[in-house]
Design a protein around this motif. Structure first.
Motif, PDB file in Angstrom:
ATOM      1  N   UNK A   1     -18.097 -28.144   0.340  1.00  0.00           N
ATOM      2  CA  UNK A   1     -17.257 -28.934  -0.574  1.00  0.00           C
ATOM      3  C   UNK A   1     -15.779 -28.971  -0.148  1.00  0.00           C
ATOM      4  N   UNK A   2     -15.223 -27.800   0.174  1.00  0.00           N
ATOM      5  CA  UNK A   2     -13.827 -27.694   0.616  1.00  0.00           C
ATOM      6  C   UNK A   2     -13.761 -26.664   1.744  1.00  0.00           C
ATOM      7  N   UNK A   3     -12.862 -26.832   2.691  1.00  0.00           N
ATOM      8  CA  UNK A   3     -12.799 -25.844   3.786  1.00  0.00           C
ATOM      9  C   UNK A   3     -12.260 -24.477   3.338  1.00  0.00           C
ATOM     10  N   UNK A   4     -11.378 -24.434   2.360  1.00  0.00           N
ATOM     11  CA  UNK A   4     -10.778 -23.184   1.870  1.00  0.00           C
ATOM     12  C   UNK A   4     -10.314 -22.318   3.043  1.00  0.00           C
TER      13      UNK A   4
ATOM     14  N   UNK B   1      -7.989 -60.442   6.810  1.00  0.00           N
ATOM     15  CA  UNK B   1      -7.227 -59.347   7.423  1.00  0.00           C
ATOM     16  C   UNK B   1      -5.949 -59.090   6.630  1.00  0.00           C
ATOM     17  N   UNK B   2      -5.349 -60.181   6.177  1.00  0.00           N
ATOM     18  CA  UNK B   2      -4.101 -60.063   5.402  1.00  0.00           C
ATOM     19  C   UNK B   2      -4.342 -59.321   4.076  1.00  0.00           C
ATOM     20  N   UNK B   3      -5.457 -59.665   3.423  1.00  0.00           N
ATOM     21  CA  UNK B   3      -5.778 -58.998   2.153  1.00  0.00           C
ATOM     22  C   UNK B   3      -6.099 -57.517   2.383  1.00  0.00           C
ATOM     23  N   UNK B   4      -6.826 -57.233   3.461  1.00  0.00           N
ATOM     24  CA  UNK B   4      -7.120 -55.824   3.797  1.00  0.00           C
ATOM     25  C   UNK B   4      -5.809 -55.056   3.988  1.00  0.00           C
ATOM     26  N   UNK B   5      -4.887 -55.666   4.732  1.00  0.00           N
ATOM     27  CA  UNK B   5      -3.606 -55.005   5.016  1.00  0.00           C
ATOM     28  C   UNK B   5      -2.799 -54.847   3.731  1.00  0.00           C
ATOM     29  N   UNK B   6      -2.854 -55.855   2.873  1.00  0.00           N
ATOM     30  CA  UNK B   6      -2.079 -55.780   1.629  1.00  0.00           C
ATOM     31  C   UNK B   6      -2.581 -54.625   0.751  1.00  0.00           C
ATOM     32  N   UNK B   7      -3.901 -54.505   0.620  1.00  0.00           N
ATOM     33  CA  UNK B   7      -4.434 -53.408  -0.197  1.00  0.00           C
ATOM     34  C   UNK B   7      -4.120 -52.049   0.438  1.00  0.00           C
ATOM     35  N   UNK B   8      -4.007 -52.057   1.768  1.00  0.00           N
ATOM     36  CA  UNK B   8      -3.746 -50.787   2.452  1.00  0.00           C
ATOM     37  C   UNK B   8      -2.279 -50.425   2.536  1.00  0.00           C
ATOM     38  N   UNK B   9      -1.406 -51.262   1.943  1.00  0.00           N
ATOM     39  CA  UNK B   9       0.021 -50.918   2.060  1.00  0.00           C
ATOM     40  C   UNK B   9       0.665 -50.578   0.716  1.00  0.00           C
ATOM     41  N   UNK B  10      -0.168 -50.094  -0.212  1.00  0.00           N
ATOM     42  CA  UNK B  10       0.377 -49.589  -1.486  1.00  0.00           C
ATOM     43  C   UNK B  10       1.059 -48.240  -1.239  1.00  0.00           C
ATOM     44  N   UNK B  11       1.916 -47.810  -2.165  1.00  0.00           N
ATOM     45  CA  UNK B  11       2.502 -46.468  -2.026  1.00  0.00           C
ATOM     46  C   UNK B  11       1.382 -45.421  -1.908  1.00  0.00           C
ATOM     47  N   UNK B  12       1.596 -44.447  -1.019  1.00  0.00           N
ATOM     48  CA  UNK B  12       0.541 -43.474  -0.716  1.00  0.00           C
ATOM     49  C   UNK B  12       0.808 -42.135  -1.410  1.00  0.00           C
ATOM     50  N   UNK B  13      -0.227 -41.628  -2.090  1.00  0.00           N
ATOM     51  CA  UNK B  13      -0.129 -40.267  -2.641  1.00  0.00           C
ATOM     52  C   UNK B  13      -1.528 -39.735  -2.940  1.00  0.00           C
ATOM     53  N   UNK B  14      -1.668 -38.410  -2.758  1.00  0.00           N
ATOM     54  CA  UNK B  14      -2.941 -37.777  -3.087  1.00  0.00           C
ATOM     55  C   UNK B  14      -3.131 -37.691  -4.590  1.00  0.00           C
ATOM     56  N   UNK B  15      -4.368 -37.909  -5.058  1.00  0.00           N
ATOM     57  CA  UNK B  15      -4.692 -37.679  -6.464  1.00  0.00           C
ATOM     58  C   UNK B  15      -5.383 -36.325  -6.626  1.00  0.00           C
ATOM     59  N   UNK B  16      -5.913 -35.790  -5.541  1.00  0.00           N
ATOM     60  CA  UNK B  16      -6.620 -34.506  -5.583  1.00  0.00           C
ATOM     61  C   UNK B  16      -5.960 -33.492  -4.666  1.00  0.00           C
ATOM     62  N   UNK B  17      -6.713 -32.441  -4.324  1.00  0.00           N
ATOM     63  CA  UNK B  17      -6.157 -31.321  -3.571  1.00  0.00           C
ATOM     64  C   UNK B  17      -5.881 -31.634  -2.119  1.00  0.00           C
ATOM     65  N   UNK B  18      -4.985 -30.818  -1.526  1.00  0.00           N
ATOM     66  CA  UNK B  18      -4.685 -30.914  -0.097  1.00  0.00           C
ATOM     67  C   UNK B  18      -5.653 -29.973   0.632  1.00  0.00           C
ATOM     68  N   UNK B  19      -6.429 -30.492   1.586  1.00  0.00           N
ATOM     69  CA  UNK B  19      -7.445 -29.659   2.265  1.00  0.00           C
ATOM     70  C   UNK B  19      -6.885 -28.386   2.901  1.00  0.00           C
ATOM     71  N   UNK B  20      -5.614 -28.381   3.296  1.00  0.00           N
ATOM     72  CA  UNK B  20      -5.054 -27.194   3.947  1.00  0.00           C
ATOM     73  C   UNK B  20      -4.706 -26.091   2.960  1.00  0.00           C
ATOM     74  N   UNK B  21      -4.547 -26.449   1.685  1.00  0.00           N
ATOM     75  CA  UNK B  21      -4.090 -25.441   0.719  1.00  0.00           C
ATOM     76  C   UNK B  21      -4.979 -25.326  -0.527  1.00  0.00           C
ATOM     77  N   UNK B  22      -5.872 -26.300  -0.729  1.00  0.00           N
ATOM     78  CA  UNK B  22      -6.674 -26.295  -1.958  1.00  0.00           C
ATOM     79  C   UNK B  22      -7.518 -25.025  -2.052  1.00  0.00           C
ATOM     80  N   UNK B  23      -7.521 -24.423  -3.244  1.00  0.00           N
ATOM     81  CA  UNK B  23      -8.374 -23.260  -3.532  1.00  0.00           C
ATOM     82  C   UNK B  23      -9.336 -23.636  -4.634  1.00  0.00           C
ATOM     83  N   UNK B  24     -10.567 -23.196  -4.536  1.00  0.00           N
ATOM     84  CA  UNK B  24     -11.540 -23.480  -5.592  1.00  0.00           C
ATOM     85  C   UNK B  24     -11.663 -22.306  -6.537  1.00  0.00           C
TER      86      UNK B  24
END
Ligand SMILES: NC(=O)c1ccc[n+]([C@@H]2O[C@H](COP(=O)([O-])OP(=O)(O)OC[C@H]3O[C@@H](n4cnc5c(N)ncnc54)[C@H](OP(=O)(O)O)[C@@H]3O)[C@@H](O)[C@H]2O)c1
Length: 278
Positions: free
Chosen positions: A112-115, A255-278
């Motif tokens: 599930x997570x590398x931990x 291609x333009x629509x794909x690029x448009x959807x892919x250029x929204x502001x970026x942020x994680x909604x869940x844990x960071x794999x390098x630091x997430x603890x279960x």
């Protein structure tokens, strides 16, 4: 033709097929979980995603075994929870998962997570590989692994995961991780594909692209995943939305629509794999 088969399947690096879209079950438990998975199977989903930590394997398994859909048509996925990491613990965790699901084999089993702070994911991976060799699991993979975690598994065991399930949606396009998975022959699955109900579907870019095709925002976003070549796992409690989310074969984003959807502001909604603890 059922909607699912219109989308087809992807071939994994172990030769097995993975449906091009799946159904998520996070945060749904009890009879509700059985009802949701039953209606998802009726709608045509053939890839069902659960995890030991969701506390719903028994209810998900009940829906699978009671669905009337031939067992070999359904790809049931579950995941090893953090508390069960380690070689022997993973084997025991798997037995519990299989027992809870009420199945005699699992189709896809993921870490599930590398931990990484616990440093048990290589030992856990060896256990999953053994389960695959014994035929108890058909395909094995990981979730939330970075390129460095993947390389360690591959270097130390010689076995490449078939799947890496990561957070992925237009608000977190994961270009580098998608490329890292593809370069190693690993299929990317998207968790949180609709942005987890946190506003993604209301953004003007998503609404406008959807309106241009006369489809709902959810369908536009799921089509975006499909055209990226990744496997989204949308979750919905609503049978109508479940069907709507499968109905993404009949239109193509430019291609333009794909690029448009892919250029929204970026942020994680869940844990960071390098630091997430279960
Ligand atoms: N590997 C991991 O670490 C990990 C982490 C998180 C999730 N996952 C997996 O990925 C699956 C999907 O992620 P998620 O459940 O977090 O989020 P998601 O699928 O991105 O979003 C689910 C939300 O979207 C809503 N929704 C669904 N279809 C819709 C539609 N057509 N129109 C409008 N709203 C819609 C749902 O509401 P309703 O239910 O009311 O329709 C729900 O609030 C999970 O269920 C789980 O199986 C894995």
């Amino acid at each position: 033709m059922p909607l699912m088969s219109a989308l087809g399947s992807i071939t994994l690096n172990d030769g097995h097929l993975l449906p091009a879209i799946g159904f998520g079950t996070w945060r749904v438990t009890g009879d509700e979980a059985t009802d949701e998975v039953r209606s998802a199977l009726e709608a045509g989903y053939r890839l069902i995603d659960t995890a030991a930590s969701y506390g719903n394997e028994e209810e998900v398994g009940r829906a699978v075994t009671g669905s009337g859909v031939p067992r070999e048509e359904i790809v049931v996925t579950s995941k090893l929870r953090g508390a069960d990491q380690g070689y022997d613990a993973a084997l025991r965790g798997f037995e519990r998962t299989l027992g809870a699901l009420g199945l005699d084999r699992l189709d896809l089993y993921l870490i599930h997570w590398p931990l990484p702070a616990r440093d048990l994911y290589v030992e856990s991976w060896k256990a999953l590989v053994r389960l695959r060799e014994e035929g108890a699991v058909r395909s094995v993979g990981v979730s939330n692994f970075t390129a460095a975690h993947l390389d360690r598994l591959i270097d130390e065991t010689g076995v490449t995961p078939a799947v890496n399930q990561i957070e992925l949606h237009p608000g977190l396009v994961q270009e580098e991780m998608r490329a890292a998975n593809a370069a190693r022959g690993i299929v990317t699955e998207s968790w949180g594909p609709l942005g987890r109900g946190k506003g993604l579907l209301d953004t003007p870019a998503v609404r406008e692209v959807a309106a241009a095709h006369g489809v709902s925002p959810a369908r536009a976003v799921l089509r975006w995943h499909h055209q990226l070549g990744v496997v989204p796992l949308p979750k919905s409690a609503d049978p109508l939305r479940q069907r709507e989310n499968l109905d993404i074969a009949g239109f193509t984003l430019s291609d333009e629509e794909m690029a448009r959807l892919g250029s929204l502001p970026q942020r994680r909604l869940g844990g960071d794999p390098d630091t997430h603890e279960e």
